[in-house]
Design a protein around this motif. Structure first.
Motif, mmCIF file in Angstrom:
data_model
loop_
_atom_site.group_PDB
_atom_site.id
_atom_site.type_symbol
_atom_site.label_atom_id
_atom_site.label_comp_id
_atom_site.label_asym_id
_atom_site.label_seq_id
_atom_site.Cartn_x
_atom_site.Cartn_y
_atom_site.Cartn_z
ATOM 1 N N THR A 120 30.656 -11.754 51.733
ATOM 2 C CA THR A 120 30.800 -12.380 50.417
ATOM 3 C C THR A 120 29.479 -12.231 49.681
ATOM 4 O OG1 THR A 120 32.431 -13.986 51.175
ATOM 5 C CG2 THR A 120 31.249 -14.543 49.174
ATOM 6 N N VAL B 270 32.556 -11.991 45.135
ATOM 7 C CA VAL B 270 33.536 -11.069 45.704
ATOM 8 C C VAL B 270 33.492 -11.186 47.227
ATOM 9 C CG1 VAL B 270 34.250 -8.647 45.896
ATOM 10 C CG2 VAL B 270 33.271 -9.475 43.749
ATOM 11 N N THR B 271 34.660 -11.202 47.840
ATOM 12 C CA THR B 271 34.787 -11.179 49.294
ATOM 13 C C THR B 271 35.444 -9.857 49.680
ATOM 14 O OG1 THR B 271 34.949 -13.570 49.412
ATOM 15 C CG2 THR B 271 35.826 -12.357 51.286
ATOM 16 N N TRP B 272 34.934 -9.226 50.749
ATOM 17 C CA TRP B 272 35.525 -7.970 51.196
ATOM 18 C C TRP B 272 35.287 -7.801 52.692
ATOM 19 C CZ3 TRP B 272 30.792 -8.358 48.851
ATOM 20 C CH2 TRP B 272 29.706 -7.726 49.466
ATOM 21 N N ILE C 150 37.189 -2.679 41.101
ATOM 22 C CA ILE C 150 38.362 -3.406 41.619
ATOM 23 C C ILE C 150 39.560 -3.170 40.697
ATOM 24 C CG2 ILE C 150 39.337 -5.707 42.092
ATOM 25 C CD1 ILE C 150 36.526 -6.513 43.157
ATOM 26 N N LEU D 30 33.116 -1.331 50.079
ATOM 27 C CA LEU D 30 33.912 -2.558 50.076
ATOM 28 C C LEU D 30 35.371 -2.222 50.383
ATOM 29 C CD1 LEU D 30 31.341 -3.164 48.248
ATOM 30 C CD2 LEU D 30 32.746 -4.852 47.082
ATOM 31 N N PRO E 289 38.467 -5.581 48.548
ATOM 32 C CA PRO E 289 37.659 -6.566 47.818
ATOM 33 C C PRO E 289 38.528 -7.482 46.951
ATOM 34 C CG PRO E 289 37.550 -4.438 46.721
ATOM 35 C CD PRO E 289 38.319 -4.227 47.992
#
Ligand code: NI
Length: 173
Positions: free
Chosen positions: A124, A113-115, A139, A76, A79
């Motif tokens: 996502t 979570v978006t990365w 994170i 990721l 993130p």
């Protein structure tokens, strides 16, 4: 692929915010491979770049617990948690930078979570269970936060002193 040395708490690099990644370079791909190798070798279920002394927002994880199931190595970049559940969950957490110390930490039980992936595509995913705990823990590392920062000061100091002792012993060895 190489296994990288993991920084042990206390270390100023574990307390700093890591920088955004703005370019996917061959070096970054190599770092991702090395971080996965380092995580599997440890063995651990997650690893963030500051733990190997690289101040970039990249983390790797694989929370597949079943030995029969295929591994799911994830990488990721940058993130961001975009949604958290109101439901909380308590897990006994550990950390490769704080070896052999475990404590209960309460976090949202589900997160979205978006990365960016290594192909530069935005991804996502909604994480639950151990994956949700792990991604939040990793994170946090990118923001210079450790799981012991959630503990009472006395407990945190006790663990920090144990780690200072461990580091002295390792330096002497
Ligand atoms: Ni950790």
């Amino acid at each position: 692929m190489s296994v990288l040395p993991i920084l042990i708490h206390p270390d100023p690099r574990l307390k700093k915010r890591a920088d955004e990644i703005d370019e996917i370079t061959p070096d970054l791909r190599e770092l991702a491979d090395d971080m996965l190798a380092t995580m599997y070798e440890a063995p651990g279920i997650g690893l963030a770049a500051p733990q190997v002394g690289v101040m970039k927002r990249i983390l790797v994880m694989d929370c597949v617990k079943d030995d029969e199931a295929p591994p799911r190595p994830m990488v990721l970049l940058n993130p961001v948690v975009t949604e958290t559940s109101e439901d909380m969950n308590t897990y006994e957490e550990g950390c490769l930078s704080i070896p052999e110390q475990y404590a209960d930490v309460e976090r949202p039980s589900e997160v979205t979570v978006t990365w960016t992936d290594l192909d530069g595509k935005e991804q996502t995913e909604h994480f639950t269970g151990l994956w949700a705990t792990c991604v939040q823990h990793e994170i946090d590392h990118l923001d210079g936060k450790l799981f012991i920062d959630y503990l009472k000061p006395l407990k945190r100091q006790l663990i920090t002193r144990k780690m200072q002792k461990l580091k002295r012993e390792r330096a002497r060895a």
